[in-house]
Design a protein around this motif. Sequence first.
Motif, PDB file in Angstrom:
ATOM      1  N   TYR A  65       0.843  -1.196   0.000  1.00 49.76           N
ATOM      2  CA  TYR A  65       0.000   0.000   0.000  1.00 49.76           C
ATOM      3  C   TYR A  65       0.877   1.243   0.000  1.00 49.76           C
ATOM      4  O   TYR A  65       1.977   1.268   0.576  1.00 49.76           O
ATOM      5  N   THR A  66       0.407   2.294  -0.604  1.00 44.24           N
ATOM      6  CA  THR A  66       1.142   3.563  -0.633  1.00 44.24           C
ATOM      7  C   THR A  66       1.112   4.211   0.747  1.00 44.24           C
ATOM      8  O   THR A  66       0.056   4.302   1.375  1.00 44.24           O
ATOM      9  N   HIS A  67       2.282   4.628   1.207  1.00 47.96           N
ATOM     10  CA  HIS A  67       2.360   5.283   2.516  1.00 47.96           C
ATOM     11  C   HIS A  67       1.482   6.538   2.534  1.00 47.96           C
ATOM     12  O   HIS A  67       1.561   7.386   1.651  1.00 47.96           O
ATOM     13  N   GLY A  68       0.603   6.611   3.537  1.00 47.37           N
ATOM     14  CA  GLY A  68      -0.295   7.749   3.655  1.00 47.37           C
ATOM     15  C   GLY A  68      -1.669   7.508   3.084  1.00 47.37           C
ATOM     16  O   GLY A  68      -2.591   8.297   3.340  1.00 47.37           O
ATOM     17  N   SER A  69      -1.826   6.409   2.325  1.00 39.12           N
ATOM     18  CA  SER A  69      -3.142   6.088   1.771  1.00 39.12           C
ATOM     19  C   SER A  69      -4.059   5.572   2.875  1.00 39.12           C
ATOM     20  O   SER A  69      -3.608   5.149   3.948  1.00 39.12           O
ATOM     21  N   GLU A  70      -5.353   5.594   2.626  1.00 41.26           N
ATOM     22  CA  GLU A  70      -6.313   5.125   3.621  1.00 41.26           C
ATOM     23  C   GLU A  70      -6.130   3.643   3.912  1.00 41.26           C
ATOM     24  O   GLU A  70      -6.291   3.198   5.048  1.00 41.26           O
ATOM     25  N   GLN A  71      -5.795   2.866   2.861  1.00 43.09           N
ATOM     26  CA  GLN A  71      -5.558   1.435   3.080  1.00 43.09           C
ATOM     27  C   GLN A  71      -4.352   1.220   3.999  1.00 43.09           C
ATOM     28  O   GLN A  71      -4.383   0.374   4.892  1.00 43.09           O
ATOM     29  N   PHE A  72      -3.302   2.013   3.749  1.00 41.91           N
ATOM     30  CA  PHE A  72      -2.101   1.907   4.591  1.00 41.91           C
ATOM     31  C   PHE A  72      -2.441   2.226   6.043  1.00 41.91           C
ATOM     32  O   PHE A  72      -2.011   1.521   6.964  1.00 41.91           O
ATOM     33  N   LYS A  73      -3.200   3.291   6.263  1.00 43.53           N
ATOM     34  CA  LYS A  73      -3.558   3.696   7.622  1.00 43.53           C
ATOM     35  C   LYS A  73      -4.427   2.642   8.303  1.00 43.53           C
ATOM     36  O   LYS A  73      -4.238   2.329   9.492  1.00 43.53           O
TER      37      LYS A  73
END
Length: 356
Positions: free
Chosen positions: A31-39
């Motif tokens: 997941y991209t750092h800072g994306s909602e999925q990452f969070k």
Amino acid sequence: TALIGCGEDRCEEACQNVEKHSLHAVALRNYTHGSEQFKTVGKLFAEQLRAKGNHLEAGIMFGQCEDLPQSLDCLRKTSESSLALSLAHQLQLAPGQLSVLAEQLADNLKRSHQWTAAAHLLETYCDNPDEAVEVLCEGALFAEALALVQRKQRVDLVSSTINALQAHVESVVALYGEHISNAVKYSQRIQVVRSRKEAILAGDIDEMEHSDLYSDTTSITAVSASTSSSRRSAKSSKGRRKLERKKYSLKEGSKHEYYALQEAYKNIMMNIKEQSSQIQEMVNILLLQGLTESAAKLNSIAKEAVQAVNLNKDHIWPPKIPEKDDLNEDVSEEPEPISTPPDYTLTYVTPVQFKE
């Protein structure tokens, strides 16, 4: 892994799969750092870390997910005071909340013996010089304690600080007395063990007539069998450490008494070396306070300990160390442990020239 790349529409399903199979690290890499999925996944991972007591890792993970309150809640349980206070300022905590946080962090620092850092928090954030001085005295940092007393102009704390110093001096004097006694005792005992082993190897005496070279069991084989059995049963690290302590016992006649005596002597040398600068500092403080009798007493025992340990060092590690004990070859394939002597000689510089 396939679900992870399906986007937000299947994020919930992916999170359930991540939780079920503990795939947090894999998911976070995808997941991209800072994306909602990452969070979302990161917070789940942080909760898991917190549940396991990994508060520092959990705090950092919450921080990466931009959940600063939860990050601070985890970091307040660690000794990472700078990180925690940085977050606290970022969250604009009220002075009272900041003081409570600093007090909790100071307790954590004390448990890890970070006395100076703990005292700094108590002085700076809690406005509590009394406890800060107490912490420094607990860590035997008496020069720092007195400096804090003068900086805060709290002359009323000088007396308690000096009392703590004198109490510590008495404990050090008692400890160094034990060091001197043990240095002589270990030196005498190891010479007995060495001479008897050499006599047995030379065939001058019957090995079984000198049972004090072995444990108090009925035979060497029994000792080996017992040790082997204990080794198999020691599955935990705690059990293995306990076994090592038992195997290298100072008990007269134990299998590796020779090695145990050398290691015990080395520990004495290390302790004296580590405390040398602290002792000189204490002597100087005592002299500055006019407590010449206590200063002379501490100075004398420190010098005596250094002399006694250096004097007996060659008895513990002679220039020519005996060959491996052949007595072990018939009962165990385990090699005889070897203790290497410290590569230094202890020194002690008298802070002030005392008159005899």
